[in-house]
Design a protein around this motif. Structure first.
Motif, PDB file in Angstrom:
ATOM      1  N   ASN A  73       1.076  -1.122  -0.084  1.00  0.00           N
ATOM      2  CA  ASN A  73       0.182  -0.097  -0.045  1.00  0.00           C
ATOM      3  C   ASN A  73       0.898   1.362  -0.144  1.00  0.00           C
ATOM      4  O   ASN A  73       0.665   2.093  -0.529  1.00  0.00           O
ATOM      5  N   ARG A  74       1.883   1.046   0.717  1.00  0.00           N
ATOM      6  CA  ARG A  74       2.965   2.148   0.488  1.00  0.00           C
ATOM      7  C   ARG A  74       3.429   2.468  -0.629  1.00  0.00           C
ATOM      8  O   ARG A  74       3.658   3.505  -1.271  1.00  0.00           O
ATOM      9  N   GLN A  77       1.550   4.209  -3.470  1.00  0.00           N
ATOM     10  CA  GLN A  77       1.277   5.539  -3.410  1.00  0.00           C
ATOM     11  C   GLN A  77       2.522   6.023  -4.444  1.00  0.00           C
ATOM     12  O   GLN A  77       2.445   7.087  -4.894  1.00  0.00           O
ATOM     13  N   ALA A 101      -6.456   9.111  -0.513  1.00  0.00           N
ATOM     14  CA  ALA A 101      -5.371   8.528  -0.081  1.00  0.00           C
ATOM     15  C   ALA A 101      -4.264   9.329   0.569  1.00  0.00           C
ATOM     16  O   ALA A 101      -3.399   8.956   1.393  1.00  0.00           O
ATOM     17  N   LYS A 104      -5.583   9.119   4.229  1.00  0.00           N
ATOM     18  CA  LYS A 104      -5.932   7.624   4.932  1.00  0.00           C
ATOM     19  C   LYS A 104      -4.440   7.111   4.726  1.00  0.00           C
ATOM     20  O   LYS A 104      -4.146   6.252   5.710  1.00  0.00           O
ATOM     21  N   VAL A 105      -3.690   7.132   3.776  1.00  0.00           N
ATOM     22  CA  VAL A 105      -2.367   6.596   3.647  1.00  0.00           C
ATOM     23  C   VAL A 105      -1.434   7.283   3.801  1.00  0.00           C
ATOM     24  O   VAL A 105      -0.352   6.796   4.713  1.00  0.00           O
TER      25      VAL A 105
ATOM     26  N   GLY C 129      -2.993   3.086  -2.888  1.00  0.00           N
ATOM     27  CA  GLY C 129      -2.161   2.548  -1.671  1.00  0.00           C
ATOM     28  C   GLY C 129      -3.299   2.395  -0.523  1.00  0.00           C
ATOM     29  O   GLY C 129      -2.632   2.143   0.715  1.00  0.00           O
ATOM     30  N   LEU C 130      -4.432   2.595  -0.832  1.00  0.00           N
ATOM     31  CA  LEU C 130      -5.364   2.249   0.581  1.00  0.00           C
ATOM     32  C   LEU C 130      -5.558   0.751   0.716  1.00  0.00           C
ATOM     33  O   LEU C 130      -5.367  -0.079  -0.263  1.00  0.00           O
ATOM     34  N   GLN C 134      -9.325  -0.268   4.159  1.00  0.00           N
ATOM     35  CA  GLN C 134      -9.796   1.390   4.005  1.00  0.00           C
ATOM     36  C   GLN C 134     -10.737   1.597   2.782  1.00  0.00           C
ATOM     37  O   GLN C 134     -11.524   2.341   2.817  1.00  0.00           O
TER      38      GLN C 134
END
Ligand SMILES: Nc1ncnc2c1ncn2[C@@H]1O[C@H](COP(=O)(O)OP(=O)(O)O)[C@@H](O)[C@H]1O
Ligand SMILES: [Mg+2]
Lengths: 243, 222, 221
Positions: A73-74, A77, A101, A104-105, C129-130, C134
């Motif tokens: 998930n990182r 991004q 995002a 949230k991320v 990236g969620l 989420q």
């Protein structure tokens, strides 16, 4: 920037990617063409693991994507993706789409995220539409918001899957303009598209895919002007006739 | 062992199986009547409503709203215990049938009406411009399209209301649940209830599965 | 006729009990709706797991309780389980029975809602990236709930009406109280009054629903 090696992908009995090797340098724009069903989307989706490759290795920006310990998930991004069908969240405003995002991320506060989001919308020329919902925007504007959604995360690479194919012809230009500006700012990009004019003026390299493999690649002039493989020639002849 | 003896007591089951079977037949008869009359009157009301007579439509909407708002059980009780005060004493079967039919009528009218109004005016205009009359346009152009739209919601609603036949037991109707309940109090053993449960499942699981099939068969792309 | 069905003396005498009954009806609803919603959400989330080992038992569970008339379930708990030494009392039976029944229905509605959200939206969210959770919370569920809002509301109306079954196991809710009063006075006025109360309380919901459903069916074309 991207080193993908020997990527294979099976969907059950269907062998969709048959050993694709793809290396993309920093600041390079790679343009991918090929007939429908040749595996272009699948390849892009493997590059951020929306699709799990059956075998092979992918390293992006020094990070081993297929390593089980990688926090996908990182990493995602750092890899922006733009879809043919925009996929904006209809229950959120343009700004909400862009900042979700980021908050949230990325862990940013709402105020920080809003500033980042507005800047991203500014880049695609839609800061004045921040409060609009997707249904209130034209297809071209929606796709630009989708680009802003990816850009806001400051990705190192951006993947485009036929970003203009769902658009009416008069709306294509605005999206391509934004993509061109991204390119000029030094973004590394992989673009699946049929927009040959854009490829000629903006691509460093064109890749022709067929049946899940790379058949031919080279500069736009080489691939479009003097394709070596018969299959490439046939395909390019076809799309030029319809362009 | 004692659990089996209690809930699956073969002797008790054998003794009361005929009662439950009779109850099953009552349930089936009741359900069939409710479905036919409920859907029929519901469609009739929707068609009446499409005539566009103001006061009539208000009356229809009021009746429909009332039978959607009231719990079916209170309608059954009201008809069975209340109507005798007006000089008519309907049987448990008739009370249950009329109540559930009214409820289904209300829900069906609403769904049919929504289906009818979902057909764009252009369909009416095109048909009328070819010389079809109001009734013909309704019958050949509008209704066929509207019915298709209404099938999934209608099926699910019909199933849910048909399950209400069990409510008849409250006014001493000997359908499955009623028969099973009295058998339990006569035998001091819950096995008839086990049988009754089995009867309901045998009856309704295929119906629910059918509802699922209808939903996918007539699914619309959003 | 009016003497029979709208006897004012009887109405005046029965009024306090009926209001008390309404209170219990609302209390039962206030208990059942969140329980059922919670169970339904759990079921719907489970159904997003694509493994058949989860999917099949889930469909079986939901269909079982959709096929089960709620009154039969209630009687089974109330009159059957004591033979196995399990006495839950009328209230316990209502709580468990309604939980199982409405959970299955809410679950089915919410599952349809989740499935109505285009896969592309979750993919876009995952691409930024969620995480799975989420994505569910911020992207899928808000849309899902909005898409099936009419069905959720309609189910909620049915739950309030469902609480009338509690009268069968002697919970003193509205219908039970009105039947007691009717039996005591040999006059149907309390039943009529209870019907009017149900109607007055639920009519606004019915009106709202009729509008929403109208739009939903029109939107399916
Ligand atoms: N999730 C999937 N399951 C099964 N087959 C798939 C899936 N996604 C793509 N395919 C198949 O893989 C092949 C390549 O698809 P795709 O990568 O979308 O091609 P392109 O983008 O070049 O048109 C097609 O035959 C397609 O049907
Ligand atoms: Mg594709």
């Amino acid at each position: 920037m991207i080193q993908a090696r020997a990527i294979h992908k099976h969907f059950g009995a269907l062998h969709v990617l048959r050993g694709v090797d793809l290396a993309v340098a920093e600041r390079e724009l790679v343009f991918v063409i090929g007939p429908s069903g040749s595996g272009k989307s699948t390849l892009l989706r493997c590059l951020n693991r929306l699709e799990e490759p059956s075998s092979g290795s992918i390293v992006i920006d020094g990070i081993d994507l297929l390593d089980k310990r990688t926090d996908i998930n990182r990493v995602r991004q750092r890899i922006g993706m733009v879809f043919q069908s925009f996929n904006l969240y209809p229950h959120m405003t343009a700004l909400g789409n862009v900042t979700l995002a980021v908050r949230k991320v990325g862990g940013k506060s709402r105020a920080e995220a809003d500033a980042i989001g507005l800047a991203a919308l500014e880049r695609v020329g839609l800061a004045d539409r921040a409060d609009h919902h997707p249904a209130q925007l034209s297809g071209g504007q929606q796709q630009r918001v989708a680009i802003a959604r990816a850009v806001a995360l400051e990705p190192r690479v951006m993947l485009f899957d036929e970003p203009t194919s769902a658009l009416d012809p008069e709306l294509v230009g605005g999206v391509l303009k934004v993509m061109r500006e991204l390119r000029e700012s030094g973004m590394t990009m992989v673009v699946v598209s049929h927009e040959m004019g854009f490829a000629r003026s903006a691509a460093d390299r064109v890749i022709f895919m067929a049946d899940g493999a790379i058949v031919e690649q080279g500069t736009p002039e080489a691939v479009f002007g003097a394709p070596v493989e018969a299959r490439t020639r046939a395909f390019i002849g076809q799309i030029q006739r319809h362009a | 062992m004692s659990f089996l003896d209690t809930f699956f007591n073969a002797a008790v089951m054998a003794r009361y199986a005929p009662d439950i079977l009779r109850g099953l037949l009552v349930t089936i008869r009741l359900a069939a009547l409710v479905v036919v009359t409920g859907l029929g009157t519901g469609l009739a009301l929707a068609l009446l409503r499409s005539l566009g007579i103001r006061p009539l439509n208000w009356a229809i909407v009021f009746v429909v709203d009332a039978f959607r708002a009231l719990p079916p059980l209170i309608i059954i009780v009201l008809i069975y215990f209340g109507l005798p005060g007006a000089g008519w004493a309907p049987s448990p079967f008739v009370s249950t049938w009329v109540s559930l039919a009214l409820v289904l009528m209300a829900f069906a009218e609403e769904i049919f009406w929504a289906g009818l109004t979902a057909i764009p005016a252009g369909q009416w205009e095109a048909a009328r411009s070819t010389g079809l009359g109001f009734g013909q346009t309704l019958a050949h152009v509008v209704l066929p399209q509207a019915l298709r739209l209404t099938i999934p919601p209608l099926t699910n609603r019909t199933i849910a209301i048909t399950k209400g036949t069990a409510l008849g037991s409250v006014v001493a109707l000997s359908e499955i649940l009623g028969a099973a309940s009295s058998a339990v109090s006569n035998s001091y053993n819950p096995s008839p209830l086990t049988l009754g449960t089995a009867a309901y499942l045998v009856l309704f699981i295929p119906v629910v599965a059918f509802g699922r099939w209808v939903e996918t068969r007539f699914a619309w792309k959003r | 006729m009016i003497e029979t069905f709208l006897n004012l003396d009887i109405l005046r005498a029965a009024w306090p009990v009926l209001l008390h009954g309404l209170g219990i009806t609302l209390l039962l609803s206030a208990m059942t709706i969140p329980l059922g919603l919670g169970a339904g959400l759990g079921l719907a989330l489970l159904s997003t797991v694509r493994t058949r080992w989860v999917r099949w038992p889930l469909i079986a569970y939901v269909d079982l309780f959709r096929a089960f008339p709620p009154l039969v379930l209630l009687i089974l708990l109330y009159a059957g389980l004591p033979f196995a030494g399990i006495e839950m009392g009328g209230f316990g039976c209502v709580a468990v029975g309604f939980f199982l029944n409405t959970g299955a229905y809410y679950g089915e509605v919410l599952r349809a809602g989740i499935e109505s959200v285009p896969a592309g939206h979750s993919e876009a969210a995952r691409a930024t990236g969620l995480s799975r959770l989420q994505t569910l919370i911020w992207v899928v569920l808000p849309q899902a709930i909005r898409n099936v809002a009419p069905d959720l509301l309609s189910n909620t109306l049915e739950v309030v009406k469902l609480t009338s079954l509690a009268s069968v196991v002697a919970i003193p809710e509205l219908l039970f109280q009105s039947r007691q009063a009717q039996a005591l006075t040999y006059n149907p006025t309390p039943l009529v009054a209870a019907s009017v109360i149900y109607f007055v309380v639920l009519w606004p919901l019915v009106r709202l629903l009729s509008r929403l459903e109208h739009r939903a069916i029109a939107g399916r074309r």
